[in-house]
Motif scaffolding. Structure first.
Motif, PDB file in Angstrom:
ATOM      1  N   TYR A   1       0.832  -1.203   0.000  1.00 32.76           N
ATOM      2  CA  TYR A   1       0.000   0.000   0.000  1.00 32.76           C
ATOM      3  C   TYR A   1       0.869   1.257   0.000  1.00 32.76           C
ATOM      4  O   TYR A   1       0.599   2.228  -0.740  1.00 32.76           O
ATOM      5  CB  TYR A   1      -0.912  -0.021   1.226  1.00 32.76           C
ATOM      6  CG  TYR A   1      -1.763   1.200   1.375  1.00 32.76           C
ATOM      7  CD1 TYR A   1      -1.471   2.148   2.359  1.00 32.76           C
ATOM      8  CD2 TYR A   1      -2.839   1.432   0.535  1.00 32.76           C
ATOM      9  CE1 TYR A   1      -2.246   3.292   2.494  1.00 32.76           C
ATOM     10  CE2 TYR A   1      -3.626   2.574   0.658  1.00 32.76           C
ATOM     11  CZ  TYR A   1      -3.321   3.495   1.643  1.00 32.76           C
ATOM     12  OH  TYR A   1      -4.086   4.624   1.757  1.00 32.76           O
ATOM     13  N   LYS A   2       1.930   1.243   0.837  1.00 28.17           N
ATOM     14  CA  LYS A   2       2.827   2.397   0.853  1.00 28.17           C
ATOM     15  C   LYS A   2       3.520   2.582  -0.494  1.00 28.17           C
ATOM     16  O   LYS A   2       3.682   3.712  -0.983  1.00 28.17           O
ATOM     17  CB  LYS A   2       3.863   2.238   1.975  1.00 28.17           C
ATOM     18  CG  LYS A   2       3.278   2.358   3.374  1.00 28.17           C
ATOM     19  CD  LYS A   2       4.374   2.277   4.426  1.00 28.17           C
ATOM     20  CE  LYS A   2       3.794   2.485   5.827  1.00 28.17           C
ATOM     21  NZ  LYS A   2       4.832   2.431   6.877  1.00 28.17           N
ATOM     22  N   TYR A   3       3.934   1.472  -1.085  1.00 25.58           N
ATOM     23  CA  TYR A   3       4.578   1.564  -2.402  1.00 25.58           C
ATOM     24  C   TYR A   3       3.614   2.088  -3.454  1.00 25.58           C
ATOM     25  O   TYR A   3       3.970   2.926  -4.300  1.00 25.58           O
ATOM     26  CB  TYR A   3       5.102   0.187  -2.811  1.00 25.58           C
ATOM     27  CG  TYR A   3       5.765   0.159  -4.170  1.00 25.58           C
ATOM     28  CD1 TYR A   3       5.097  -0.347  -5.278  1.00 25.58           C
ATOM     29  CD2 TYR A   3       7.053   0.632  -4.340  1.00 25.58           C
ATOM     30  CE1 TYR A   3       5.699  -0.374  -6.529  1.00 25.58           C
ATOM     31  CE2 TYR A   3       7.663   0.609  -5.581  1.00 25.58           C
ATOM     32  CZ  TYR A   3       6.981   0.109  -6.667  1.00 25.58           C
ATOM     33  OH  TYR A   3       7.579   0.086  -7.909  1.00 25.58           O
ATOM     34  N   TRP A   4       2.339   1.654  -3.380  1.00 27.27           N
ATOM     35  CA  TRP A   4       1.336   2.131  -4.344  1.00 27.27           C
ATOM     36  C   TRP A   4       1.091   3.622  -4.178  1.00 27.27           C
ATOM     37  O   TRP A   4       0.982   4.366  -5.166  1.00 27.27           O
ATOM     38  CB  TRP A   4       0.045   1.346  -4.124  1.00 27.27           C
ATOM     39  CG  TRP A   4      -1.091   1.847  -4.958  1.00 27.27           C
ATOM     40  CD1 TRP A   4      -1.320   1.635  -6.279  1.00 27.27           C
ATOM     41  CD2 TRP A   4      -2.167   2.682  -4.492  1.00 27.27           C
ATOM     42  NE1 TRP A   4      -2.450   2.259  -6.688  1.00 27.27           N
ATOM     43  CE2 TRP A   4      -3.002   2.919  -5.607  1.00 27.27           C
ATOM     44  CE3 TRP A   4      -2.494   3.235  -3.264  1.00 27.27           C
ATOM     45  CZ2 TRP A   4      -4.150   3.702  -5.526  1.00 27.27           C
ATOM     46  CZ3 TRP A   4      -3.627   4.006  -3.171  1.00 27.27           C
ATOM     47  CH2 TRP A   4      -4.452   4.234  -4.285  1.00 27.27           C
ATOM     48  N   ARG A   5       1.011   4.074  -2.907  1.00 29.00           N
ATOM     49  CA  ARG A   5       0.819   5.502  -2.677  1.00 29.00           C
ATOM     50  C   ARG A   5       2.008   6.311  -3.177  1.00 29.00           C
ATOM     51  O   ARG A   5       1.845   7.405  -3.746  1.00 29.00           O
ATOM     52  CB  ARG A   5       0.600   5.764  -1.183  1.00 29.00           C
ATOM     53  CG  ARG A   5      -0.736   5.272  -0.635  1.00 29.00           C
ATOM     54  CD  ARG A   5      -0.985   5.791   0.753  1.00 29.00           C
ATOM     55  NE  ARG A   5      -1.024   7.261   0.751  1.00 29.00           N
ATOM     56  CZ  ARG A   5      -1.198   7.987   1.861  1.00 29.00           C
ATOM     57  NH1 ARG A   5      -1.321   7.364   3.037  1.00 29.00           N
ATOM     58  NH2 ARG A   5      -1.236   9.292   1.809  1.00 29.00           N
ATOM     59  N   LYS A   6       3.204   5.808  -3.001  1.00 33.73           N
ATOM     60  CA  LYS A   6       4.389   6.499  -3.484  1.00 33.73           C
ATOM     61  C   LYS A   6       4.382   6.608  -5.002  1.00 33.73           C
ATOM     62  O   LYS A   6       4.665   7.680  -5.574  1.00 33.73           O
ATOM     63  CB  LYS A   6       5.638   5.766  -2.995  1.00 33.73           C
ATOM     64  CG  LYS A   6       6.939   6.443  -3.396  1.00 33.73           C
ATOM     65  CD  LYS A   6       8.127   5.670  -2.833  1.00 33.73           C
ATOM     66  CE  LYS A   6       9.434   6.342  -3.239  1.00 33.73           C
ATOM     67  NZ  LYS A   6      10.609   5.578  -2.714  1.00 33.73           N
TER      68      LYS A   6
ATOM     69  N   GLU B   1       1.270  11.588 -10.040  1.00 28.52           N
ATOM     70  CA  GLU B   1       0.579  12.870  -9.984  1.00 28.52           C
ATOM     71  C   GLU B   1       1.554  14.028 -10.165  1.00 28.52           C
ATOM     72  O   GLU B   1       1.237  15.020 -10.849  1.00 28.52           O
ATOM     73  CB  GLU B   1      -0.152  12.999  -8.648  1.00 28.52           C
ATOM     74  CG  GLU B   1      -1.344  12.054  -8.509  1.00 28.52           C
ATOM     75  CD  GLU B   1      -1.989  12.137  -7.140  1.00 28.52           C
ATOM     76  OE1 GLU B   1      -3.043  11.512  -6.945  1.00 28.52           O
ATOM     77  OE2 GLU B   1      -1.433  12.828  -6.271  1.00 28.52           O
TER      78      GLU B   1
ATOM     79  N   LYS C   1       1.765   6.453  -6.928  1.00 27.08           N
ATOM     80  CA  LYS C   1       0.674   7.331  -7.326  1.00 27.08           C
ATOM     81  C   LYS C   1       1.072   8.788  -7.165  1.00 27.08           C
ATOM     82  O   LYS C   1       0.762   9.647  -8.022  1.00 27.08           O
ATOM     83  CB  LYS C   1      -0.560   7.019  -6.481  1.00 27.08           C
ATOM     84  CG  LYS C   1      -1.798   7.793  -6.913  1.00 27.08           C
ATOM     85  CD  LYS C   1      -2.994   7.376  -6.084  1.00 27.08           C
ATOM     86  CE  LYS C   1      -4.235   8.145  -6.545  1.00 27.08           C
ATOM     87  NZ  LYS C   1      -5.433   7.779  -5.750  1.00 27.08           N
ATOM     88  N   ARG C   2       1.801   9.105  -6.052  1.00 19.58           N
ATOM     89  CA  ARG C   2       2.251  10.470  -5.829  1.00 19.58           C
ATOM     90  C   ARG C   2       3.232  10.895  -6.916  1.00 19.58           C
ATOM     91  O   ARG C   2       3.183  12.025  -7.419  1.00 19.58           O
ATOM     92  CB  ARG C   2       2.895  10.576  -4.441  1.00 19.58           C
ATOM     93  CG  ARG C   2       3.129  12.010  -3.991  1.00 19.58           C
ATOM     94  CD  ARG C   2       3.786  12.074  -2.617  1.00 19.58           C
ATOM     95  NE  ARG C   2       2.988  11.380  -1.623  1.00 19.58           N
ATOM     96  CZ  ARG C   2       3.352  10.273  -1.028  1.00 19.58           C
ATOM     97  NH1 ARG C   2       4.507   9.711  -1.358  1.00 19.58           N
ATOM     98  NH2 ARG C   2       2.570   9.709  -0.126  1.00 19.58           N
TER      99      ARG C   2
END
Length: 225
Positions: A190-195, A201, A197-198
């Motif tokens: 999840y942390k890797y996915w958020r990174k 963006e 995604k950031r």
């Protein structure tokens, strides 16, 4: 003409059959006699200065008085053929609730009560029971050790079953560890996915910014022309 077997021969065969049948169930039919080998008492419970009356008794049976046991700290030995012997009988692997008591003037006092079992006796048929500051006694039971060996085997199998009973706990531990690893993996993912995604963006924002600059340059050129 059929040949008739004499009744005596049938009696002999019946005796042999019964002997084999009874011998095949030693743990349930075999009876072993328990005798007293030695005893020493360390104290008495009598209030009056008289010689104690010490006796042995199992639950539901008659008591057996030790007529010679009268002095403290004296070891009394017996041959097992006294008129008051044997003390009791043990059937198969079953235990009995027995004890050594003192018959006082007004009541009786207990030296100790315990479960007397065939498995208590050694391979030589000897068993010593000690009650601190009360007495120590040694009992004999020829044949009890053979029955007790089967009882020890049963206790060993029970221990083995207990070890087997630990397997579910190990399985639960493995499941917990697997779930823990999966949970950690999900958190890291999840942390890797958020990174990612950031980063995407930010890259999209920079691209929009660059596209805006290009559009402004094109508009400036057209105005100049």
């Amino acid at each position: 003409m059929p040949i008739r077997i004499p009744p005596a021969r049938w009696d002999f065969r019946g005796f042999v059959f019964c002997f084999i049948f009874l011998g095949s169930f030693p743990g349930t039919i075999l009876t072993q006699e328990v005798t007293l080998d030695s005893i020493r008492i360390f104290k008495t419970h009598e209030w009056f200065p008289t010689k104690p009356t010490v006796y042995f008794q199992c639950k539901g049976e008659n008591k057996t008085v030790f007529p010679d046991v009268k002095k403290l700290n004296v070891s009394y030995s017996f041959k097992g053929v006294e008129s008051w012997q044997p003390l009791t009988q043990l059937n198969g692997t079953k235990c009995k609730r027995c004890g050594i008591y003192e018959e006082d003037t007004l009541k009786y006092d207990t030296f100790d009560e315990w479960e007397l079992c065939p498995s208590d006796f050694s391979a030589e048929g000897r068993y010593t029971h000690v009650k601190e500051k009360e007495f120590d006694a040694t009992f004999l039971c020829h044949g009890c050790s053979q029955v007790g060996a089967g009882t020890n085997k049963e206790s060993g199998s029970e221990k083995e079953e207990e070890r087997r009973g630990m397997h579910p706990a190990i399985v639960v531990l493995i499941v917990v560890l697997v779930l823990g690893v999966v949970a950690v993996g999900l958190i890291v993912g999840y942390k890797y996915w958020r990174k990612k995604k950031r980063q995407q963006e930010q890259a999209r924002f920079l691209k929009l910014f660059e596209d805006g600059d290009e559009n402004e340059d094109e508009l400036g050129l057209e105005d100049t022309l």
